[in-house]
Enzyme design. Structure first.
Site, PDB file in Angstrom:
ATOM      1  N   SER A  89       0.812  -1.065  -0.067  1.00 24.75           N
ATOM      2  CA  SER A  89       0.101  -0.074  -0.156  1.00 24.75           C
ATOM      3  C   SER A  89       0.859   1.089   0.200  1.00 24.75           C
ATOM      4  CB  SER A  89      -0.901  -0.221   1.097  1.00 24.75           C
ATOM      5  OG  SER A  89      -1.884   0.882   0.999  1.00 24.75           O
ATOM      6  N   HIS A 195      -8.436   0.759  -0.631  1.00 24.38           N
ATOM      7  CA  HIS A 195      -8.265  -0.057  -1.491  1.00 24.38           C
ATOM      8  C   HIS A 195      -9.756  -0.556  -1.910  1.00 24.38           C
ATOM      9  CE1 HIS A 195      -4.186   0.263  -1.730  1.00 24.38           C
ATOM     10  NE2 HIS A 195      -3.917   0.109  -0.296  1.00 24.38           N
TER      11      HIS A 195
END
Length: 300
Positions: A89, A195
């Site tokens: 991430s 996400h």
């Protein structure tokens, strides 16, 4: 082949990186650059902020990235070298810097824009996340697809750990189902459904900054959360990074791709050792260590 890995959000803790900075004060340039671009004292955030304040997206993301870069630079000063990079991430931003794709200044410009856009999105659209343990990702996907409320798999962390994200109602709907399947459900202490499509407004806003950044071809192999493998097309990184905000993190696929390419040594830079643990749970016949403080640096 050695891979440098970079920590993701949630790994932060007060005081991270301080002992390395104390022993190598020249690395203070990283914090100086970050403070100037953020308009806030990055040392204060990393070393003195309360847990609650440090956990805020606008603080956690630049703080973790700075710590990861400081840890890497400390290792490089002792002769550490690597042939590939990957991040989990937000860790992709430290990875881009480490690969030579972006400058330190642009890394902070990007992470500032990303963190602010994501924090704003979490206030506009409530979301939640949970880690589902001890069950195959295919089963997680199956349960989520049958839910009435929005929930989806977003982080493929290991063969037996998948993170889901969605509305609080969606997480609440599927959690008892996973519990009945003997899976372990861990609610994550995050502000939003990262996400997932609930971050689309953040992706759109972030793109307006990213499109003005100059991206160079990396000097080492660069592995992408979005593709789940080595990235070779760097012609439109702004769009890819915006897509990254609303796309699953395919970390398990990345690890498999790295090992297939010959990677047998993984070194995680930044707070915590979450990625080190995921490597050990996912791959065989490799070594994995983390560097987050003076002690772990000395043992590298």
């Amino acid at each position: 082949m050695t891979i440098s890995l970079f920590s993701g959000q949630g790994s932060q803790y007060s005081g991270m990186g301080k002992d390395i900075l104390d022993s190598m004060p020249e690395l203070g340039a990283v914090y100086d650059t970050g403070s100037e671009i953020l308009g806030r004292d990055l040392r204060e955030i990393c070393f003195s902020a309360s847990d609650e304040e440090l956990a805020r997206t606008i603080n956690a993301q630049p703080a973790i990235m700075a710590t990861s870069i400081v840890c890497l630079k400390a290792a490089q000063s002792k002769g550490f070298g690597f042939e590939g990079v990957a991040g989990h991430s937000l860790g992709e931003y430290a990875a881009m810097y480490a690969s030579g794709m972006i400058s330190l200044e642009d890394a902070f410009v990007l992470i500032k824009a990303r963190a602010e856009a994501m924090e704003e999105a979490t206030k506009a659209s409530k979301g939640a996340m949970a880690a589902i343990m001890k069950i195959a990702p295919e089963k997680v996907e199956e349960v989520c697809s049958g839910a009435e409320n929005y929930v989806t798999a977003v982080n493929y962390n290991s063969p037996v750990q998948t993170v889901i994200a969605g509305t609080p109602e969606g997480i609440g709907e599927v959690s008892p189902i996973f519990a009945e399947m003997k899976a372990r459900v861990i609610t994550l202490n995050v502000a939003g459904a990262f996400h997932s499509k609930l971050m689309q407004s953040a992706a759109d806003k972030f793109y307006e900054t990213a499109k003005n950044i100059r991206f160079s071809a990396p000097q080492v192999k660069y592995y992408s959360n979005v593709t789940g493998g080595e990235l070779t097309d760097f012609s439109d990184m702004a769009s890819l990074l915006a897509k990254h905000i609303v796309s699953p993190v395919r970390f398990t696929s990345e690890l498999a791709a790295m090992q297939a390419d010959g990677a047998d040594r993984f070194v995680e830079f930044g707070p915590g050792k979450t990625l080190t643990g995921l490597v050990k749970k996912t791959l065989k016949d490799v070594t994995a260590v983390n560097v987050e403080n003076a002690d772990t640096l000395a043992s590298l």
